[in-house]
Design a protein around this motif. Structure first.
Motif, short mmCIF file in Angstrom:
data_model
loop_
_atom_site.label_atom_id
_atom_site.label_comp_id
_atom_site.label_asym_id
_atom_site.label_seq_id
_atom_site.Cartn_x
_atom_site.Cartn_y
_atom_site.Cartn_z
N PHE A 86 31.58 -8.04 32.17
CA PHE A 86 32.06 -6.66 32.24
C PHE A 86 31.05 -5.71 32.88
O PHE A 86 31.32 -4.51 32.96
N SER A 87 29.89 -6.22 33.30
CA SER A 87 28.86 -5.33 33.85
C SER A 87 29.29 -4.76 35.19
O SER A 87 29.88 -5.45 36.03
N GLY A 88 29.00 -3.48 35.37
CA GLY A 88 29.29 -2.82 36.64
C GLY A 88 28.06 -2.26 37.31
O GLY A 88 28.10 -1.94 38.50
N SER A 89 26.97 -2.13 36.57
CA SER A 89 25.72 -1.61 37.14
C SER A 89 24.63 -2.66 36.97
O SER A 89 24.75 -3.59 36.17
N ILE A 90 23.55 -2.46 37.70
CA ILE A 90 22.47 -3.44 37.71
C ILE A 90 21.78 -3.51 36.35
O ILE A 90 21.32 -4.58 35.94
N PHE A 91 21.74 -2.41 35.61
CA PHE A 91 21.08 -2.41 34.31
C PHE A 91 21.87 -3.21 33.29
O PHE A 91 21.31 -3.98 32.50
N PHE A 92 23.18 -3.02 33.28
CA PHE A 92 24.01 -3.78 32.35
C PHE A 92 24.06 -5.25 32.76
O PHE A 92 24.15 -6.14 31.90
N LEU A 93 23.99 -5.50 34.07
CA LEU A 93 23.96 -6.88 34.55
C LEU A 93 22.72 -7.61 34.03
O LEU A 93 22.79 -8.79 33.63
#
Length: 540
Positions: A86-93
């Motif tokens: 569900f990650s959409g940004s590099i930090f959540f990835l």
């Protein structure tokens, strides 16, 4: 989640949740979650398989005194995979990406033996390469002024560099050549962990990341060529190596390596939807294959050699049928789930304007896949009984997950195709090319049936074309290989010395003990590297 998937597919909508952390000079540092038909459907597959694995673990780990700790680590592993989906940004990835790396390391070293510790160390070190590349990509995102990677487009100044970095990181996480050696080594983990790792988590994380990028921008010609070559080489590496293995868990691990190569090959043809389709079908039947193999291991008291498993078909016919079903999915047998995805990828291979070298490697890999599958089936289902003592340990905890996954392995392909048919590809082939695909598979089946299943292990194939000695070995430390291969002293000088003494020096490179010295290994490695370079030049 099935209802949510169907609803998002019909409405064709995407929901994005973004939490801005802070802004700095027009750069927004934010956490983003993306909910669309791709993420919801993949999470549905992951949760269904993980639920079956958790049920199976209740029986498989019942005698382990630390089974509760094992379940918690396994749960954190599944949660990390859902963070990545569900990650959409590099930090959540990075939360999901590093969470997978840490929890997989904890699961691989769970038994705390020397073999499992070496395998965990090898897995962690190779995956660290991709982690470092992902972290380095943050500087390019900072230059672009945003950290949301699903909105990348060709108009971004560093889009090609970012895609290349993500692809290389995906190759390490998905065990593509030359980062393939950690995947067979990860078999040191308990069988429920292997069922999760090799079906829908960890190894599919890198491929899912490239699929997510491919939906928004087209891969460049150079990146597509790289994916084609490495995907086909990995497919051949896994299927060829499995023909020389006798350990059932390593055979299934190398089959995973082969199928991951098929997915990367599909990405190289710029067919992300088809690659995602094969990812779903592969996840369903590979989890079934591992759980059926785990049930067989419980019956044979942990004996993993297929040469002593001949009586399993008589002792537990239902599990053997499930094992056969998932094995037929591996070769893309008609009307199984993988038939709708793998066969379509092979047909699109003949229609796409790709290089001949990658196509030839993929054809050979298809033949070897059918060969090792039927060699294994012949040893397990039709072989003579090799173990005099077997136990019957069937229960609801082993039967129910296998039945659930068997429905997905049989009907999953047709169901996914009927849910979203406009995202797939349609192939129109001349009858000769369609016949080639079927004849290659039939040739591998015949080859596997007539071959003797009692086969000596090959050092060349067990080390995956010498990839294992390049790192801290999966079974034995590097010093073992250095001692056996004579890499430091005689190994480098021996070919030139023998060349002066004897005209036929190639046949004398085997020592009296039967160990291959490094001279032959070095020469074979040199020719293999030359072959890859020649294929790369042809493809460019």
């Amino acid at each position: 989640m099935l209802v949510s998937t169907y609803w998002l597919m019909k409405l064709n909508e995407t929901v994005i949740l973004e939490l801005k952390l802070y802004s700095l000079n027009s750069s927004n540092f934010s956490l983003a979650l993306i909910f669309d038909k791709v993420s919801i459907s993949f999470s549905m597959v992951v949760t269904m398989i993980s639920g079956s694995v958790f049920i199976f673990s209740q029986k498989y780990m019942e005698e382990d005194p630390f089974s509760e700790r094992f379940i918690w680590i396994l749960l954190s592993f599944v949660v990390s995979m859902n963070f990545l989906i569900f990650s959409g940004s590099i930090f959540f990835l990075l939360i999901g990406w590093d969470g997978l790396g840490i929890t997989s390391f904890a699961l691989i070293i769970y038994y705390e033996s020397k073999e499992s510790q070496l395998a965990g160390f090898q897995t962690l070190m190779i995956n660290r390469i991709g982690d470092v590349i992902i972290v380095l990509s943050m500087f390019l995102f900072l230059v672009e002024g945003q950290f949301i990677f699903f909105s990348m487009s060709d108009k971004m100044f560093y889009s090609s560099s970012l895609v290349l970095m993500f692809c290389v990181a995906a190759l390490t996480k998905s065990a593509q050549f030359p980062f393939s050696s950690w995947l067979p080594a990860a078999m040191a983990a308990p069988t429920p962990v292997s069922a999760l790792v090799h079906s829908s988590t960890l190894v599919t994380a890198g491929i899912f990341l490239v699929i997510r990028l491919s939906y928004n921008l087209n891969l460049s010609q150079n990146i597509s060529t790289m994916l084609l070559l490495l995907g086909s080489t990995t497919c051949l590496l896994g299927s060829w190596g499995a023909t020389y293995e006798n350990d059932i868990k390593k055979i299934i691990a190398l089959s995973t390596l082969s199928q991951l190569g098929v997915m990367v090959f599909s990405l190289g043809m710029n067919l992300p939807c088809l690659s995602l389709f094969h990812l779903y079908t592969h996840a369903l039947f590979k989890a079934l294959l591992f759980l059926a193999a785990g049930h067989i291991l419980m019956v044979t008291f942990g004996a993993q050699d297929i040469r002593v498993m001949g009586g399993v078909g008589v002792m537990m016919p239902a599990t053997c049928v499930m094992f056969n079903i998932s094995s037929f999915c591996l070769i893309g047998a008609p009307f199984m789930s993988a038939f709708y995805s793998k066969h379509l990828i092979l047909e699109m291979m003949f229609m796409s304007p790709i290089n001949f070298f990658s196509m030839l490697i993929m054809i050979l890999a298809t033949m070897f896949t059918a060969k090792y599958v039927f060699r294994t089936l012949k040893a397990i289902s039709w072989g003579k009984t090799g173990i005099s003592l077997m136990s019957s340990c069937s229960s609801i905890y082993t039967t129910m997950p296998v039945l659930i996954l068997s429905l997905g392995a049989i009907m999953g392909g047709k169901l996914i195709m009927s849910m979203e048919i406009y995202n797939l590809e349609f192939a129109f082939l001349p009858s000769f090319e369609a016949l080639v695909i079927n004849m290659i598979t039939i040739l591998g089946v015949v080859y596997g049936l007539v071959e003797n299943e009692i086969k000596k292990e090959s050092f060349l194939m067990s080390t995956l074309f010498f990839l294992t000695p390049l790192v801290y070995g999966s079974v034995k430390p590097l010093g073992f290989y250095m001692e056996n291969m004579k890499m430091l002293d005689n190994g480098w000088v021996e070919p030139f010395y023998i060349l002066k003494k004897k005209p036929y020096w190639w046949g004398s490179l085997v020592t009296q003990e039967g160990v291959w010295p490094s001279s032959r290994l070095l020469i074979l490695s040199f020719f293999f590297i030359l072959l890859l370079m020649w294929g790369g030049m042809l493809s460019i």
